[in-house]
Write a protein that holds these residues in place. Structure first.
Motif, short mmCIF file in Angstrom:
data_model
loop_
_atom_site.label_atom_id
_atom_site.label_comp_id
_atom_site.label_asym_id
_atom_site.label_seq_id
_atom_site.Cartn_x
_atom_site.Cartn_y
_atom_site.Cartn_z
N UNK A 111 0.87 -1.18 0.00
CA UNK A 111 0.00 0.00 0.00
C UNK A 111 0.90 1.23 0.00
N UNK A 112 0.56 2.21 -0.81
CA UNK A 112 1.31 3.46 -0.85
C UNK A 112 0.39 4.61 -0.48
N UNK A 113 0.73 5.32 0.59
CA UNK A 113 0.03 6.53 0.96
C UNK A 113 0.78 7.71 0.34
N UNK A 114 0.11 8.41 -0.56
CA UNK A 114 0.75 9.45 -1.36
C UNK A 114 0.29 10.85 -0.96
N UNK A 115 1.14 11.82 -1.19
CA UNK A 115 0.80 13.23 -1.00
C UNK A 115 -0.49 13.52 -1.78
N UNK A 116 -1.55 13.95 -1.12
CA UNK A 116 -2.85 14.03 -1.78
C UNK A 116 -2.87 14.84 -3.07
N UNK A 117 -2.09 15.91 -3.13
CA UNK A 117 -2.12 16.78 -4.31
C UNK A 117 -1.25 16.26 -5.45
N UNK A 118 -0.62 15.11 -5.25
CA UNK A 118 0.20 14.53 -6.32
C UNK A 118 -0.22 13.11 -6.66
N UNK A 119 -1.38 12.68 -6.16
CA UNK A 119 -1.81 11.31 -6.42
C UNK A 119 -2.02 11.05 -7.91
N UNK A 120 -2.41 12.06 -8.66
CA UNK A 120 -2.62 11.87 -10.09
C UNK A 120 -1.31 11.53 -10.80
N UNK A 121 -0.18 12.05 -10.29
CA UNK A 121 1.12 11.75 -10.89
C UNK A 121 1.49 10.29 -10.64
N UNK A 122 1.39 9.88 -9.39
CA UNK A 122 1.75 8.50 -9.06
C UNK A 122 0.79 7.51 -9.70
N UNK A 123 -0.49 7.85 -9.76
CA UNK A 123 -1.48 6.95 -10.37
C UNK A 123 -1.19 6.70 -11.84
N UNK A 124 -0.54 7.65 -12.51
CA UNK A 124 -0.21 7.48 -13.92
C UNK A 124 1.00 6.58 -14.12
N UNK A 125 1.74 6.29 -13.04
CA UNK A 125 2.98 5.51 -13.14
C UNK A 125 2.93 4.20 -12.37
N UNK A 126 1.96 4.05 -11.48
CA UNK A 126 1.90 2.88 -10.61
C UNK A 126 0.45 2.47 -10.41
N UNK A 127 0.14 1.20 -10.60
CA UNK A 127 -1.26 0.74 -10.56
C UNK A 127 -1.59 -0.02 -9.29
N UNK A 128 -0.82 0.18 -8.23
CA UNK A 128 -1.08 -0.51 -6.98
C UNK A 128 -2.10 0.20 -6.10
#
Length: 433
Positions: A111-128
């Motif tokens: 599970x990855x808890x991401x900086x809320x305002x950058x979740x769109x960036x991580x979601x485009x690179x990681x599908x977990x």
């Protein structure tokens, strides 16, 4: 010295068939009679299969967690998160401010808890499994830090309970006091995860090696660009800015240090670039410490003579001493050799005159940054070299009270049949004559 080049079809931890990538370009950089051909800038089509690289790194992470008897690791260090899962936003900022973290179990999905305002960036690179991170550092929470940290800990406890891990030992790598206290008060059994992560990162996968070779080639090009402007009157900052600027232009991410010095500032070592103008006949020494594409470090050092002034006998003595120690050490880096044996055999070869100011290590691992393993002069570590490890072999030579010093360093891959040198940056033949 024979250099091994294993087949690209070999297992992931073995070197691939080619070393630094040659390519045509503008006039090659030449220093003291040795020429370095330009290399092509790295680009998206650099041969790195990112999906496979992420899969292989996660597999190594889980394997090492099991070997260290850790059912799960709760990671905060952005380099460990990058290795196990995916890169994140604002890597340098994240190194001193926690705003994302990951739970990596040995036997279930992370599970990855991401900086809320950058979740769109991580979601485009990681599908977990991606969730918003609710921060608790004093920067964002202020007087609410303890309360926010308790909420963070409650969320972690709930996830651990769901996975039957609540009573297990949970490894962490780097955690500010507020978060550590909150987890402890919530009953989480925290232990050190860094040894497991360092051992996972120590042996490179095939795609990591491909990325490292491409980054060294880009760094070599930046060194060539610097050599073209190395003349009396140029400042240390201008030289360093040329290396870093050209590296950033070809995709590098950041530099760990700004170690470049000239003349009397080369002794002792560890001095950062300044506005000092380099004079004719002075030595210029630098250490790249450059993090390139995919986050992998190029760590080589060179020393050059500025201008057309003839090298002094003392400059040649220092340079040749540093060079000879480096060349003596490099062939010894073969699979199965223990770190203790290397230290015992190579350490005494370093001349006593220069021991007081020697570099701290004979060699150290390189990957996402400087990392495990280390070959020491004393207090030797347990363990041995493995095929697929990448290390930088160090040599700094300067007398206490001496006028100048020489820094040389080579980065290599430990191959099955011997070391593969990665850099083509030239040595100064005028100082070797």
């Amino acid at each position: 010295m024979d250099i091994s080049h294993d087949s690209q079809d070999s297992p992931p931890h073995e070197p691939s068939p080619t070393g630094p990538n040659p390519a045509s370009g503008s006039a090659p950089a030449s220093y003291g009679g040795q020429t370095m051909t330009d290399v092509a800038p790295s680009n998206e089509d650099d041969g790195v299969d990112e999906t496979r690289m992420h899969r292989d790194r996660l597999a190594r992470t889980r394997r090492m967690l099991r070997e260290h008897q850790l059912p799960a690791a709760l990671l905060f260090d952005p380099l460990n998160i990058r290795y196990a899962l995916t890169p994140g936003p604002f890597m340098v900022f994240n190194m001193h401010s926690t705003f994302r973290w990951a739970l990596v179990p040995a036997e279930s999905e992370p599970v990855l808890w991401e900086y809320p305002h950058a979740m769109h960036i991580t979601a485009s690179e990681w599908d977990g499994d991606l969730r918003p991170a609710h921060g608790w550092t004093f920067l964002g929470s202020g007087s609410n830090s303890a309360e926010d940290a308790a909420a963070f800990a409650s969320e972690i406890v709930a996830e651990l309970a769901k996975r039957d891990l609540l009573t297990e030992r949970i490894g962490t790598d780097r955690l500010e006091s507020a978060g550590h206290l909150a987890l402890s008060e919530a009953g989480v059994r925290i232990v050190d995860a860094q040894p497991a992560l360092e051992r996972a990162r120590a042996v490179k996968t095939r795609d990591e090696l491909t990325a490292i070779r491409a980054n060294v080639a880009a760094c070599d090009q930046a060194i060539g660009d610097m050599l073209r402007i190395l003349r009396p009157g140029v400042t240390e900052n201008e030289l360093w800015g040329t290396i870093v600027g050209n590296a950033l232009a070809t995709g590098s991410e950041w530099c760990e240090t700004r170690l470049l010095s000239s003349g009397p500032r080369t002794n002792p070592w560890m001095q950062s670039a300044t506005a000092r103008a380099v004079r004719d006949g002075e030595l210029v020494a630098f250490d790249t410490d450059l993090v390139g594409e995919h986050g992998y470090l190029t760590d080589v050092s060179r020393t050059y003579l500025c201008g057309d002034h003839r090298a002094s006998d003392e400059q040649r003595r220092l340079y040749q001493t540093a060079y000879e120690f480096l060349q003596t050490c490099i062939p010894e880096f073969r699979p199965g050799v223990s770190f203790e044996d290397l230290g015992h055999r190579l350490g005494p070869l370093f001349p006593p005159e220069f021991q007081p100011q020697r570099y701290p290590y004979i060699a150290h691992g390189t990957g996402l940054v400087d990392e495990y393993p280390v070959v020491n002069f004393t207090r030797h570590h347990e363990g041995e070299l493995e095929a697929g490890m990448v290390l930088s072999v160090e040599s700094y030579v300067g007398s206490v009270g001496g006028h100048e010093g020489v820094k040389l360093e080579e980065q290599l891959v430990v191959g099955h049949d011997g070391p593969e040198l990665l850099s083509t940056a030239p040595f100064d033949q005028r100082l070797l004559a």
